[in-house]
Write a protein that holds these residues in place. Structure first.
Motif, PDB file in Angstrom:
ATOM      1  N   MET A  54      -7.209  -5.344 -17.615  1.00 21.97           N
ATOM      2  CA  MET A  54      -8.093  -6.284 -18.309  1.00 21.97           C
ATOM      3  C   MET A  54      -8.320  -5.821 -19.746  1.00 21.97           C
ATOM      4  SD  MET A  54     -10.801  -7.177 -15.278  1.00 21.97           S
ATOM      5  CE  MET A  54     -11.395  -5.502 -15.158  1.00 21.97           C
ATOM      6  N   ASN A  60      -2.345  -9.639 -20.771  1.00 23.42           N
ATOM      7  CA  ASN A  60      -3.120  -8.647 -20.036  1.00 23.42           C
ATOM      8  C   ASN A  60      -2.133  -7.625 -19.463  1.00 23.42           C
ATOM      9  OD1 ASN A  60      -2.140  -9.518 -17.442  1.00 23.42           O
ATOM     10  ND2 ASN A  60      -3.752 -11.051 -17.330  1.00 23.42           N
ATOM     11  N   THR A  83      -6.828   0.528 -13.489  1.00 21.80           N
ATOM     12  CA  THR A  83      -7.691  -0.625 -13.678  1.00 21.80           C
ATOM     13  C   THR A  83      -8.875  -0.637 -12.727  1.00 21.80           C
ATOM     14  OG1 THR A  83      -7.714  -3.045 -13.629  1.00 21.80           O
ATOM     15  CG2 THR A  83      -6.179  -1.948 -12.137  1.00 21.80           C
ATOM     16  N   CYS A  85      -9.606  -3.369 -11.326  1.00 22.91           N
ATOM     17  CA  CYS A  85      -9.197  -4.398 -10.350  1.00 22.91           C
ATOM     18  C   CYS A  85      -8.696  -3.680  -9.103  1.00 22.91           C
ATOM     19  CB  CYS A  85      -8.105  -5.291 -10.928  1.00 22.91           C
ATOM     20  SG  CYS A  85      -8.586  -6.200 -12.392  1.00 22.91           S
ATOM     21  N   GLN A  87      -9.126  -4.493  -5.738  1.00 15.69           N
ATOM     22  CA  GLN A  87      -8.910  -5.200  -4.476  1.00 15.69           C
ATOM     23  C   GLN A  87      -7.462  -5.004  -4.002  1.00 15.69           C
ATOM     24  OE1 GLN A  87     -11.392  -6.856  -2.838  1.00 15.69           O
ATOM     25  NE2 GLN A  87     -12.759  -6.136  -4.454  1.00 15.69           N
ATOM     26  N   ASP A  90      -5.123  -7.308  -5.641  1.00 14.05           N
ATOM     27  CA  ASP A  90      -4.764  -6.922  -7.012  1.00 14.05           C
ATOM     28  C   ASP A  90      -3.669  -5.861  -6.987  1.00 14.05           C
ATOM     29  OD1 ASP A  90      -6.735  -8.544  -8.291  1.00 14.05           O
ATOM     30  OD2 ASP A  90      -8.249  -7.016  -7.861  1.00 14.05           O
ATOM     31  N   GLN A  91      -3.821  -4.886  -6.116  1.00 24.43           N
ATOM     32  CA  GLN A  91      -2.838  -3.810  -6.020  1.00 24.43           C
ATOM     33  C   GLN A  91      -1.486  -4.349  -5.564  1.00 24.43           C
ATOM     34  OE1 GLN A  91      -4.343  -0.218  -4.076  1.00 24.43           O
ATOM     35  NE2 GLN A  91      -6.418  -0.929  -4.499  1.00 24.43           N
ATOM     36  N   TYR A 102      -0.437   2.594  -8.972  1.00 24.05           N
ATOM     37  CA  TYR A 102      -1.662   1.841  -9.221  1.00 24.05           C
ATOM     38  C   TYR A 102      -2.843   2.773  -8.989  1.00 24.05           C
ATOM     39  CZ  TYR A 102      -4.309  -2.589  -9.317  1.00 24.05           C
ATOM     40  OH  TYR A 102      -5.130  -3.634  -9.654  1.00 24.05           O
ATOM     41  N   VAL A 104      -7.051   3.069  -9.321  1.00 25.50           N
ATOM     42  CA  VAL A 104      -8.257   2.259  -9.449  1.00 25.50           C
ATOM     43  C   VAL A 104      -9.341   3.071 -10.150  1.00 25.50           C
ATOM     44  CG1 VAL A 104     -10.041   0.995  -8.189  1.00 25.50           C
ATOM     45  CG2 VAL A 104      -7.676   0.951  -7.368  1.00 25.50           C
TER      46      VAL A 104
END
Length: 125
Positions: A54, A60, A83, A85, A87, A90-91, A102, A104
């Motif tokens: 974001m 983005n 990020t 994000c 959820q 999202d991943q 990824y 978080v």
């Protein structure tokens, strides 16, 4: 030397990641948004990118990840999304776009540094 680009609109996050990734094997650059990051990587392709999702601008992080992975010139870049994000959807979406990892937020800078070393320096050891 491996080149890593850190892309996040929050200066404090960029600084934290820069400190975590300081290593004799890495050359670090930074960008404050995905648009400028894309222009920089076209000129000087990094080996890896740590990318927030974001951010302000036309692109983005998800869109930049997709653009990187669809580009024949850039697809070999190791993309790590970092990020808030978090959820599962999202991943899964990030991985479907081609993200190699990824993390978080809040995340462990040490774990990120270990991941980048393992991913980018494995052929050197």
């Amino acid at each position: 030397m491996k080149k890593i680009m850190i892309v996040d609109d929050q200066p404090i996050i960029r600084k934290m990641i820069l400190l975590a990734l300081q290593d004799e094997h890495f050359v670090l650059t930074e960008a404050c948004d995905a648009d400028s990051a894309y222009q920089l990587m076209l000129k000087d392709k990094p080996d890896g990118i740590v990318l927030d999702v974001m951010m302000p601008g036309q692109l983005n992080g998800f869109q930049l990840c997709e653009r990187i992975k669809q580009s024949p010139e850039l697809s070999g870049i190791h993309v790590v999304l970092v990020t808030a994000c978090g959820q599962i959807a999202d991943q899964e979406f990030g991985r479907a776009l081609g993200a190699d990892a990824y993390f978080v937020k809040p995340f462990s800078p040490v774990a990120l540094a270990m991941h980048m070393k393992e991913a980018l320096l494995k052929e050197s050891t």
